[in-house]
Design a protein around this motif. Structure first.
Motif, PDB file in Angstrom:
ATOM      1  N   GLY A 154       0.824  -1.198   0.000  1.00 35.26           N
ATOM      2  CA  GLY A 154       0.000   0.000   0.000  1.00 35.26           C
ATOM      3  C   GLY A 154       0.858   1.247   0.000  1.00 35.26           C
ATOM      4  O   GLY A 154       2.058   1.205  -0.260  1.00 35.26           O
ATOM      5  N   HIS A 155       0.218   2.358   0.305  1.00 35.88           N
ATOM      6  CA  HIS A 155       0.906   3.642   0.280  1.00 35.88           C
ATOM      7  C   HIS A 155       2.011   3.702   1.316  1.00 35.88           C
ATOM      8  O   HIS A 155       1.889   3.156   2.406  1.00 35.88           O
ATOM      9  CB  HIS A 155      -0.082   4.780   0.526  1.00 35.88           C
ATOM     10  CG  HIS A 155      -1.102   4.897  -0.549  1.00 35.88           C
ATOM     11  ND1 HIS A 155      -0.837   5.490  -1.762  1.00 35.88           N
ATOM     12  CD2 HIS A 155      -2.376   4.469  -0.619  1.00 35.88           C
ATOM     13  CE1 HIS A 155      -1.913   5.427  -2.526  1.00 35.88           C
ATOM     14  NE2 HIS A 155      -2.861   4.813  -1.854  1.00 35.88           N
ATOM     15  N   LEU A 156       3.070   4.383   0.953  1.00 34.93           N
ATOM     16  CA  LEU A 156       4.170   4.618   1.865  1.00 34.93           C
ATOM     17  C   LEU A 156       3.691   5.567   2.954  1.00 34.93           C
ATOM     18  O   LEU A 156       2.968   6.523   2.662  1.00 34.93           O
ATOM     19  CB  LEU A 156       5.306   5.267   1.071  1.00 34.93           C
ATOM     20  CG  LEU A 156       6.721   5.144   1.577  1.00 34.93           C
ATOM     21  CD1 LEU A 156       7.139   3.693   1.718  1.00 34.93           C
ATOM     22  CD2 LEU A 156       7.656   5.871   0.634  1.00 34.93           C
ATOM     23  N   PRO A 157       4.044   5.346   4.215  1.00 34.65           N
ATOM     24  CA  PRO A 157       3.648   6.289   5.257  1.00 34.65           C
ATOM     25  C   PRO A 157       4.143   7.695   4.901  1.00 34.65           C
ATOM     26  O   PRO A 157       5.277   7.862   4.436  1.00 34.65           O
ATOM     27  CB  PRO A 157       4.343   5.757   6.511  1.00 34.65           C
ATOM     28  CG  PRO A 157       4.561   4.305   6.237  1.00 34.65           C
ATOM     29  CD  PRO A 157       4.805   4.213   4.750  1.00 34.65           C
ATOM     30  N   PRO A 158       3.310   8.717   5.100  1.00 37.15           N
ATOM     31  CA  PRO A 158       3.696  10.084   4.719  1.00 37.15           C
ATOM     32  C   PRO A 158       5.028  10.539   5.313  1.00 37.15           C
ATOM     33  O   PRO A 158       5.809  11.200   4.630  1.00 37.15           O
ATOM     34  CB  PRO A 158       2.537  10.938   5.233  1.00 37.15           C
ATOM     35  CG  PRO A 158       1.380  10.017   5.260  1.00 37.15           C
ATOM     36  CD  PRO A 158       1.943   8.672   5.617  1.00 37.15           C
ATOM     37  N   ASP A 159       5.314  10.167   6.564  1.00 35.95           N
ATOM     38  CA  ASP A 159       6.574  10.610   7.166  1.00 35.95           C
ATOM     39  C   ASP A 159       7.784  10.025   6.440  1.00 35.95           C
ATOM     40  O   ASP A 159       8.825  10.658   6.344  1.00 35.95           O
ATOM     41  CB  ASP A 159       6.613  10.303   8.666  1.00 35.95           C
ATOM     42  CG  ASP A 159       6.523   8.823   8.987  1.00 35.95           C
ATOM     43  OD1 ASP A 159       5.724   8.110   8.340  1.00 35.95           O
ATOM     44  OD2 ASP A 159       7.234   8.372   9.906  1.00 35.95           O
ATOM     45  N   VAL A 160       7.636   8.812   5.881  1.00 35.85           N
ATOM     46  CA  VAL A 160       8.731   8.206   5.120  1.00 35.85           C
ATOM     47  C   VAL A 160       8.895   8.929   3.786  1.00 35.85           C
ATOM     48  O   VAL A 160      10.010   9.263   3.381  1.00 35.85           O
ATOM     49  CB  VAL A 160       8.483   6.698   4.905  1.00 35.85           C
ATOM     50  CG1 VAL A 160       9.554   6.096   4.013  1.00 35.85           C
ATOM     51  CG2 VAL A 160       8.430   5.967   6.236  1.00 35.85           C
ATOM     52  N   ALA A 161       7.790   9.192   3.086  1.00 32.45           N
ATOM     53  CA  ALA A 161       7.853   9.912   1.805  1.00 32.45           C
ATOM     54  C   ALA A 161       8.446  11.305   1.995  1.00 32.45           C
ATOM     55  O   ALA A 161       9.217  11.772   1.157  1.00 32.45           O
ATOM     56  CB  ALA A 161       6.464   9.992   1.177  1.00 32.45           C
ATOM     57  N   ILE A 162       8.137  11.946   3.108  1.00 35.44           N
ATOM     58  CA  ILE A 162       8.694  13.276   3.395  1.00 35.44           C
ATOM     59  C   ILE A 162      10.190  13.157   3.692  1.00 35.44           C
ATOM     60  O   ILE A 162      10.996  13.935   3.175  1.00 35.44           O
ATOM     61  CB  ILE A 162       7.933  13.937   4.569  1.00 35.44           C
ATOM     62  CG1 ILE A 162       6.512  14.302   4.117  1.00 35.44           C
ATOM     63  CG2 ILE A 162       8.685  15.158   5.088  1.00 35.44           C
ATOM     64  CD1 ILE A 162       5.576  14.661   5.252  1.00 35.44           C
ATOM     65  N   ALA A 163      10.580  12.145   4.488  1.00 37.24           N
ATOM     66  CA  ALA A 163      11.999  11.960   4.812  1.00 37.24           C
ATOM     67  C   ALA A 163      12.819  11.645   3.561  1.00 37.24           C
ATOM     68  O   ALA A 163      13.977  12.046   3.456  1.00 37.24           O
ATOM     69  CB  ALA A 163      12.159  10.850   5.846  1.00 37.24           C
ATOM     70  N   LEU A 164      12.222  10.952   2.594  1.00 39.66           N
ATOM     71  CA  LEU A 164      12.900  10.651   1.335  1.00 39.66           C
ATOM     72  C   LEU A 164      12.876  11.840   0.376  1.00 39.66           C
ATOM     73  O   LEU A 164      13.442  11.767  -0.706  1.00 39.66           O
ATOM     74  CB  LEU A 164      12.235   9.447   0.654  1.00 39.66           C
ATOM     75  CG  LEU A 164      12.413   8.105   1.355  1.00 39.66           C
ATOM     76  CD1 LEU A 164      11.489   7.064   0.746  1.00 39.66           C
ATOM     77  CD2 LEU A 164      13.862   7.649   1.280  1.00 39.66           C
ATOM     78  N   THR A 165      12.215  12.904   0.765  1.00 44.86           N
ATOM     79  CA  THR A 165      11.981  14.121  -0.037  1.00 44.86           C
ATOM     80  C   THR A 165      11.227  13.810  -1.322  1.00 44.86           C
ATOM     81  O   THR A 165      11.380  14.473  -2.333  1.00 44.86           O
ATOM     82  CB  THR A 165      13.286  14.913  -0.354  1.00 44.86           C
ATOM     83  OG1 THR A 165      14.125  14.138  -1.209  1.00 44.86           O
ATOM     84  CG2 THR A 165      14.002  15.310   0.919  1.00 44.86           C
ATOM     85  N   TRP A 166      10.394  12.773  -1.280  1.00 48.33           N
ATOM     86  CA  TRP A 166       9.534  12.434  -2.412  1.00 48.33           C
ATOM     87  C   TRP A 166       8.276  13.294  -2.396  1.00 48.33           C
ATOM     88  O   TRP A 166       7.592  13.409  -3.393  1.00 48.33           O
ATOM     89  CB  TRP A 166       9.154  10.974  -2.387  1.00 48.33           C
ATOM     90  CG  TRP A 166      10.291  10.052  -2.711  1.00 48.33           C
ATOM     91  CD1 TRP A 166      11.581  10.396  -3.024  1.00 48.33           C
ATOM     92  CD2 TRP A 166      10.244   8.638  -2.752  1.00 48.33           C
ATOM     93  NE1 TRP A 166      12.320   9.289  -3.258  1.00 48.33           N
ATOM     94  CE2 TRP A 166      11.536   8.179  -3.098  1.00 48.33           C
ATOM     95  CE3 TRP A 166       9.248   7.697  -2.520  1.00 48.33           C
ATOM     96  CZ2 TRP A 166      11.839   6.833  -3.234  1.00 48.33           C
ATOM     97  CZ3 TRP A 166       9.551   6.362  -2.656  1.00 48.33           C
ATOM     98  CH2 TRP A 166      10.841   5.931  -3.011  1.00 48.33           C
ATOM     99  N   GLN A 167       7.958  13.852  -1.258  1.00 49.00           N
ATOM    100  CA  GLN A 167       6.851  14.797  -1.149  1.00 49.00           C
ATOM    101  C   GLN A 167       7.159  15.742  -0.004  1.00 49.00           C
ATOM    102  O   GLN A 167       7.923  15.403   0.894  1.00 49.00           O
ATOM    103  CB  GLN A 167       5.507  14.093  -0.950  1.00 49.00           C
ATOM    104  CG  GLN A 167       5.342  13.408   0.388  1.00 49.00           C
ATOM    105  CD  GLN A 167       4.037  12.629   0.469  1.00 49.00           C
ATOM    106  OE1 GLN A 167       3.661  11.952  -0.467  1.00 49.00           O
ATOM    107  NE2 GLN A 167       3.362  12.725   1.584  1.00 49.00           N
TER     108      GLN A 167
END
Length: 96
Positions: A66-79
């Motif tokens: 499923g979707h990546l947790p938002p905090d992970v996507a933010i830490a990866l600078t993907w969002q």
């Protein structure tokens, strides 16, 4: 200019600071961030003859979690962090 590739030694160093009992996930697709369950580690040789190690997701239908947790996507600078829009004052009955 391309960034240097992560090596197996670098990956081991990064993993050595993690909980050894934690499940391993793969974050994929920065434009639609999803989490995937890893199933295999494969070593091969690329077209230049260099040894390369691949981390592969499983073939099971539940390999994509499923979707990546938002905090992970933010830490990866993907969002970027998402902030709620400022709220407008509510209208009252009677037009006030």
């Amino acid at each position: 200019m391309t960034s240097p590739e992560m090596t197996v030694g670098g990956l081991i160093d990064l993993l050595s600071t993690c909980d050894p009992n934690a499940p391993v996930r793969q974050a994929m697709n920065p434009f639609f961030p999803m989490a995937h369950r890893l199933a295999q580690v494969l070593q091969s040789v690329d077209e230049t003859g260099r040894t390369v190690v691949y981390l592969a997701e499983g073939r099971d239908e539940d390999a994509q979690l499923g979707h990546l947790p938002p905090d992970v996507a933010i830490a990866l600078t993907w969002q970027g962090p998402v902030q709620a829009s400022p709220r407008r004052p509510r209208r009252r009955a009677g037009g006030n």
